[in-house]
Design an enzyme around this catalytic site. Structure first.
Site, PDB file in Angstrom:
ATOM      1  N   GLU A  54      -2.012  -1.515  -5.796  1.00  0.00           N
ATOM      2  CA  GLU A  54      -3.299  -0.909  -6.136  1.00  0.00           C
ATOM      3  C   GLU A  54      -3.177  -0.133  -7.438  1.00  0.00           C
ATOM      4  OE1 GLU A  54      -6.887   1.553  -3.868  1.00  0.00           O
ATOM      5  OE2 GLU A  54      -4.866   1.491  -3.027  1.00  0.00           O
ATOM      6  N   ASP A  64       0.862  -1.190   0.000  1.00  0.00           N
ATOM      7  CA  ASP A  64       0.000   0.000   0.000  1.00  0.00           C
ATOM      8  C   ASP A  64       0.890   1.229   0.000  1.00  0.00           C
ATOM      9  OD1 ASP A  64      -2.696   1.314   0.374  1.00  0.00           O
ATOM     10  OD2 ASP A  64      -1.654   2.061   2.159  1.00  0.00           O
ATOM     11  N   CYS A  87     -12.499  -4.483   6.798  1.00  0.00           N
ATOM     12  CA  CYS A  87     -11.854  -5.135   7.936  1.00  0.00           C
ATOM     13  C   CYS A  87     -11.213  -6.436   7.453  1.00  0.00           C
ATOM     14  CB  CYS A  87     -12.862  -5.421   9.042  1.00  0.00           C
ATOM     15  SG  CYS A  87     -12.171  -6.355  10.442  1.00  0.00           S
ATOM     16  N   CYS A 120     -12.854  -9.610   9.731  1.00  0.00           N
ATOM     17  CA  CYS A 120     -14.209 -10.140   9.566  1.00  0.00           C
ATOM     18  C   CYS A 120     -14.827  -9.807   8.215  1.00  0.00           C
ATOM     19  CB  CYS A 120     -15.118  -9.640  10.689  1.00  0.00           C
ATOM     20  SG  CYS A 120     -15.436  -7.853  10.629  1.00  0.00           S
ATOM     21  N   CYS A 142     -12.918  -2.109  14.450  1.00  0.00           N
ATOM     22  CA  CYS A 142     -14.092  -2.674  13.779  1.00  0.00           C
ATOM     23  C   CYS A 142     -15.123  -3.128  14.814  1.00  0.00           C
ATOM     24  CB  CYS A 142     -13.653  -3.839  12.890  1.00  0.00           C
ATOM     25  SG  CYS A 142     -15.007  -4.621  11.977  1.00  0.00           S
ATOM     26  N   ASP A 177      -3.032   1.647   7.171  1.00  0.00           N
ATOM     27  CA  ASP A 177      -2.202   1.255   6.037  1.00  0.00           C
ATOM     28  C   ASP A 177      -1.893  -0.236   6.035  1.00  0.00           C
ATOM     29  OD1 ASP A 177      -2.172   3.911   5.260  1.00  0.00           O
ATOM     30  OD2 ASP A 177      -0.351   4.355   6.403  1.00  0.00           O
ATOM     31  N   CYS A 236     -16.205  -5.994  15.142  1.00  0.00           N
ATOM     32  CA  CYS A 236     -15.818  -7.315  15.659  1.00  0.00           C
ATOM     33  C   CYS A 236     -14.799  -7.213  16.773  1.00  0.00           C
ATOM     34  CB  CYS A 236     -15.275  -8.183  14.533  1.00  0.00           C
ATOM     35  SG  CYS A 236     -13.718  -7.587  13.815  1.00  0.00           S
TER      36      CYS A 236
END
Length: 395
Positions: free
Chosen positions: A271, A186, A324, A327, A343, A352, A345
């Site tokens: 990406e 990333d 996430c 999950c 999150c 990052d 969860c």
């Protein structure tokens, strides 16, 4: 696989060689512009002009009194510029590039390309056509053993430095032994790269380190009157030297990073960013340009092609930061100032690192079954993740 590789060296010409090369650069630019004008006029008349026709035009131009100076330089670079123009029109016809533009004396790159008939390499001494003495080259690294040069390109940058680029086949470039490692990458501004392993690579910000020096040189240049004055030329060259220093350090850093990633990993997932659109943000344009994400990707792709690695580009609309990795829940919003989030969860993520892990998972899905990394958008023209085609580039 035979890889053609360009080896670039700096050299220091004598006064006579510099004058000869400067004349060659000017003649190359003149012939290119004349041929482009002729082909543009034919284009308006819906006529087709080929390379052979422009080559015949060059012969006729040399016989005129106005362009007789074209006979003073080697004919090889002049023929090569016509071939480059033909390539530019081929790319334009294939919708891979825009319509060719005229070369400018001030802004265009000063270069001349010689084929095998225009140079001689003997015992490490390179002599160009129309020159009696070999070039004083700084051999910073050796050429491949038994290398046969196909082309030699001489150029001068805005800072006044002279370079010679030699293209030849490099038998030492072979696929590396396969490894089982895969990594998601990333890119960012606070950290240049964040890997799915959790490692963060600091952004060196080369332009920011020399910003004060660059600003001083640009202020001095702005005070000089426009024209052909020697003082303005000196001030302009000082600005160019600062830019060259920044670009050299940036390129060296990216070469080291990409070589390390290619050697350590079999699959690299990145990406698919549209950098040309992102730099339209005037608040971040300077920082994004300094990070050189496009150059990083180009280096990564051609080195992966050389060494038998795989580079996968994930669709730019894949929500890598909002998803996430534990999950699979997608957050509604994720502003840029949020660097750490939790999150539902209960998993706490570094923004990052989480994005890099999601990119790696998406890339593995593409590599395994070729499927898209997210549901297809309902709007027309939706893109899915895809394996990127790689091309050979100059290191």
């Amino acid at each position: 696989m035979h890889v053609k590789r360009a080896f670039r060296y700096r050299f220091y010409p004598t006064d006579g060689q510099a004058a000869e090369l400067s004349r060659t650069f000017g003649c190359v630019r003149k012939v290119y512009n004349l041929a482009l004008a002729a082909r543009t006029e034919a284009w308006t008349r819906q006529e087709r002009v080929t390379y052979n026709q422009t080559s015949a035009m060059l012969t006729a131009w040399k016989k005129t009194e106005e362009l007789a100076f074209l006979n003073d330089v080697s004919s090889v670079p002049l023929q090569q510029c016509l071939r480059h123009l033909q390539t530019a029109f081929t790319n334009f016809s294939g919708k891979r590039a825009k319509y060719p533009r005229f070369k400018s004396r001030k802004r265009s790159r000063k270069s001349a390309e010689y084929t095998t008939s225009g140079f001689r390499l003997c015992d490490g001494r390179l002599t160009l056509a129309k020159m009696r003495e070999p070039l004083d080259i700084v051999w910073s690294r050796p050429l491949p053993e038994g290398a046969k040069l196909s082309t030699v390109t001489v150029s001068q940058d805005a800072a006044g430095r002279w370079f010679v680029s030699m293209l030849c086949e490099d038998p030492s470039v072979k696929p590396l032994p396969a490894v089982g490692a895969a990594v998601g990458v990333d890119v960012g501004l606070d950290h240049l790269l964040t890997l799915s392993t959790g490692e963060k690579i600091t952004n060196p910000r080369h332009e920011r380190k020399d910003r004060a020096r660059l600003a001083r040189a640009q202020r001095v240049l702005a005070k000089k009157a426009r024209g052909q004055g020697a003082n303005r030329c000196k001030a302009r060259r000082k600005v160019a030297k600062v830019h060259a220093r920044i670009a050299d350090r940036r390129r060296d850093h990216l070469h080291k990073l990409t070589t390390r990633l290619v050697r350590e990993n079999q699959t690299i997932v990145i990406e698919d960013l549209t950098v040309r659109n992102m730099v339209r943000n005037r608040c971040l344009a300077r920082a994004i340009s300094d990070a050189a994400w496009s150059e990083f990707r180009s280096m990564l792709e051609y080195k992966a092609a050389w060494y038998g690695r795989e580079v996968i580009a994930v669709d730019r609309f894949f929500p890598s930061s909002k998803l996430c990795s534990h999950c699979g829940t997608v957050q509604d919003k994720m502003p840029l100032h949020v660097r750490t989030w939790t999150c539902e969860c209960g998993a706490t993520h570094d923004r990052d690192v989480n994005a890099a892990r999601n990119l790696l998972a998406a890339g593995r899905a593409v590599s395994a079954c070729g499927a898209g990394v997210r549901p297809q958008r309902s709007s027309p023209g939706g893109q899915s993740a895809r394996k990127q085609e790689v091309s050979r580039r100059e290191p």
